[in-house]
Design a protein around this motif. Sequence first.
Motif, PDB file in Angstrom:
ATOM      1  N   VAL A 128      35.691  32.978  40.323  1.00 25.28           N
ATOM      2  CA  VAL A 128      36.826  32.354  41.012  1.00 25.28           C
ATOM      3  C   VAL A 128      37.679  31.568  40.018  1.00 25.28           C
ATOM      4  O   VAL A 128      38.902  31.499  40.158  1.00 25.28           O
ATOM      5  CB  VAL A 128      36.360  31.473  42.186  1.00 25.28           C
ATOM      6  CG1 VAL A 128      35.663  30.214  41.696  1.00 25.28           C
ATOM      7  CG2 VAL A 128      37.537  31.116  43.091  1.00 25.28           C
ATOM      8  N   PHE A 129      37.055  30.997  39.000  1.00 20.98           N
ATOM      9  CA  PHE A 129      37.805  30.295  37.961  1.00 20.98           C
ATOM     10  C   PHE A 129      38.770  31.260  37.274  1.00 20.98           C
ATOM     11  O   PHE A 129      39.971  30.969  37.123  1.00 20.98           O
ATOM     12  CB  PHE A 129      36.838  29.690  36.948  1.00 20.98           C
ATOM     13  CG  PHE A 129      37.497  29.057  35.756  1.00 20.98           C
ATOM     14  CD1 PHE A 129      37.982  27.760  35.824  1.00 20.98           C
ATOM     15  CD2 PHE A 129      37.613  29.742  34.558  1.00 20.98           C
ATOM     16  CE1 PHE A 129      38.589  27.166  34.726  1.00 20.98           C
ATOM     17  CE2 PHE A 129      38.215  29.162  33.453  1.00 20.98           C
ATOM     18  CZ  PHE A 129      38.708  27.870  33.537  1.00 20.98           C
ATOM     19  N   ALA A 130      38.268  32.426  36.862  1.00 25.16           N
ATOM     20  CA  ALA A 130      39.112  33.420  36.190  1.00 25.16           C
ATOM     21  C   ALA A 130      40.220  33.900  37.111  1.00 25.16           C
ATOM     22  O   ALA A 130      41.384  34.010  36.701  1.00 25.16           O
ATOM     23  CB  ALA A 130      38.256  34.597  35.719  1.00 25.16           C
ATOM     24  N   ALA A 131      39.881  34.188  38.368  1.00 28.18           N
ATOM     25  CA  ALA A 131      40.867  34.717  39.315  1.00 28.18           C
ATOM     26  C   ALA A 131      41.985  33.721  39.582  1.00 28.18           C
ATOM     27  O   ALA A 131      43.178  34.075  39.564  1.00 28.18           O
ATOM     28  CB  ALA A 131      40.172  35.103  40.617  1.00 28.18           C
ATOM     29  N   MET A 132      41.641  32.466  39.831  1.00 24.28           N
ATOM     30  CA  MET A 132      42.650  31.469  40.186  1.00 24.28           C
ATOM     31  C   MET A 132      43.502  31.078  38.984  1.00 24.28           C
ATOM     32  O   MET A 132      44.715  30.857  39.121  1.00 24.28           O
ATOM     33  CB  MET A 132      41.981  30.246  40.812  1.00 24.28           C
ATOM     34  CG  MET A 132      41.363  30.537  42.168  1.00 24.28           C
ATOM     35  SD  MET A 132      40.599  29.092  42.961  1.00 24.28           S
ATOM     36  CE  MET A 132      42.049  28.137  43.399  1.00 24.28           C
ATOM     37  N   CYS A 133      42.901  31.015  37.811  1.00 23.43           N
ATOM     38  CA  CYS A 133      43.681  30.682  36.620  1.00 23.43           C
ATOM     39  C   CYS A 133      44.676  31.792  36.292  1.00 23.43           C
ATOM     40  O   CYS A 133      45.820  31.525  35.896  1.00 23.43           O
ATOM     41  CB  CYS A 133      42.760  30.430  35.436  1.00 23.43           C
ATOM     42  SG  CYS A 133      41.810  28.891  35.585  1.00 23.43           S
ATOM     43  N   LYS A 134      44.258  33.024  36.479  1.00 29.89           N
ATOM     44  CA  LYS A 134      45.163  34.144  36.215  1.00 29.89           C
ATOM     45  C   LYS A 134      46.335  34.126  37.186  1.00 29.89           C
ATOM     46  O   LYS A 134      47.491  34.345  36.793  1.00 29.89           O
ATOM     47  CB  LYS A 134      44.397  35.467  36.316  1.00 29.89           C
ATOM     48  CG  LYS A 134      45.231  36.672  35.900  1.00 29.89           C
ATOM     49  CD  LYS A 134      44.378  37.896  35.669  1.00 29.89           C
ATOM     50  CE  LYS A 134      45.219  39.032  35.106  1.00 29.89           C
ATOM     51  NZ  LYS A 134      44.414  40.204  34.744  1.00 29.89           N
ATOM     52  N   LEU A 135      46.083  33.838  38.458  1.00 27.81           N
ATOM     53  CA  LEU A 135      47.151  33.775  39.454  1.00 27.81           C
ATOM     54  C   LEU A 135      48.168  32.679  39.137  1.00 27.81           C
ATOM     55  O   LEU A 135      49.360  32.825  39.421  1.00 27.81           O
ATOM     56  CB  LEU A 135      46.563  33.524  40.847  1.00 27.81           C
ATOM     57  CG  LEU A 135      45.958  34.716  41.587  1.00 27.81           C
ATOM     58  CD1 LEU A 135      45.283  34.245  42.871  1.00 27.81           C
ATOM     59  CD2 LEU A 135      47.040  35.752  41.900  1.00 27.81           C
ATOM     60  N   SER A 136      47.685  31.582  38.551  1.00 32.26           N
ATOM     61  CA  SER A 136      48.567  30.443  38.303  1.00 32.26           C
ATOM     62  C   SER A 136      49.202  30.463  36.916  1.00 32.26           C
ATOM     63  O   SER A 136      49.969  29.561  36.565  1.00 32.26           O
ATOM     64  CB  SER A 136      47.796  29.131  38.491  1.00 32.26           C
ATOM     65  OG  SER A 136      46.704  29.073  37.600  1.00 32.26           O
TER      66      SER A 136
END
Length: 312
Positions: free
Chosen positions: A251-259
Amino acid sequence: MDPKDDKRNASRCSSPVCVHNPHLDALKDDILYHFSLGTGTHNLSAMFGDVKFVCVGGSPWRMKSFIEYIAAELSMEDPKADYPNICAGTDRYAMYKIGPVLSVSHGMGIPSIAIMLHELIKLLHHAQCTDVTIIRIGTSGGIGLEPGTVVVTKQSVDPTFLPKFEQVILGKTVVRSTDLDQSLAEELLQCSKELNQFETVIGKTMCTLDFYEGQARLDGAFCSYSEQDKRDYLNKAYEAGVCNIEMESSVFAAMCKLSGLRAAVVCVTLLDRLKGDQLNSSHEVLRDYQQRPQILVGTYIKKQLKAKAARS
């Protein structure tokens, strides 16, 4: 320096922290409840506008220790400083700041870090921060690595070894990418080579929903599989390129990529899961291991700030 590097750096410096929520525009005040902060009660730009590096980790104590370490590394240390918890109005998370570095705890597991990241990303957005690098530091179980090895994650995978994060939204499963910034991973690896203090590798990290059965342990309250089943599963993970196991990276990777955040995960391995499930190293050895990610990330931050000063 390669002109392409200058162009990439310029692009990075003008990159804001993105939110993808049109409903935020309709809010008179955005209350960051779990931080005890808000746009109506705090001047977030004044408090956080200079942030360039964010380090997150599970333990409040560890993140305070990290900011104290960074203060000394950046020669900002005041022997009398107490480094107050910015989120003292809540008991959910702890937050500390020194210069351009923000240190935030995220608790344990995907739900806890996801809640923190929603509010952290909004905080950075409201503060109009740009060129932000975010790094998760922590501990993990290694697979086929000597205890004390630091793993820089190139890609987070789920327990079936697939590079994805799944979340159910409005009853539908949404799949998001778990890729991390490869150039940042390589820069961290290079820093470790220059330090030459401990082994560091780049590899895949498996993110699970549980510490016990989800990670094929034999020592939980429940276990429905044999030791051979466990061994077969962990060997499959090893063959799939998994170097370590933890509970937040996907989830860290996913959310950082989105932002649009440049992100990395740096975790030390406390044991080799192919050889056992429980920690039997001494407190002193474990403390040394746990300091390794902060030493590596601290070195990286110091190097980046020196390079920026040289360009100015």
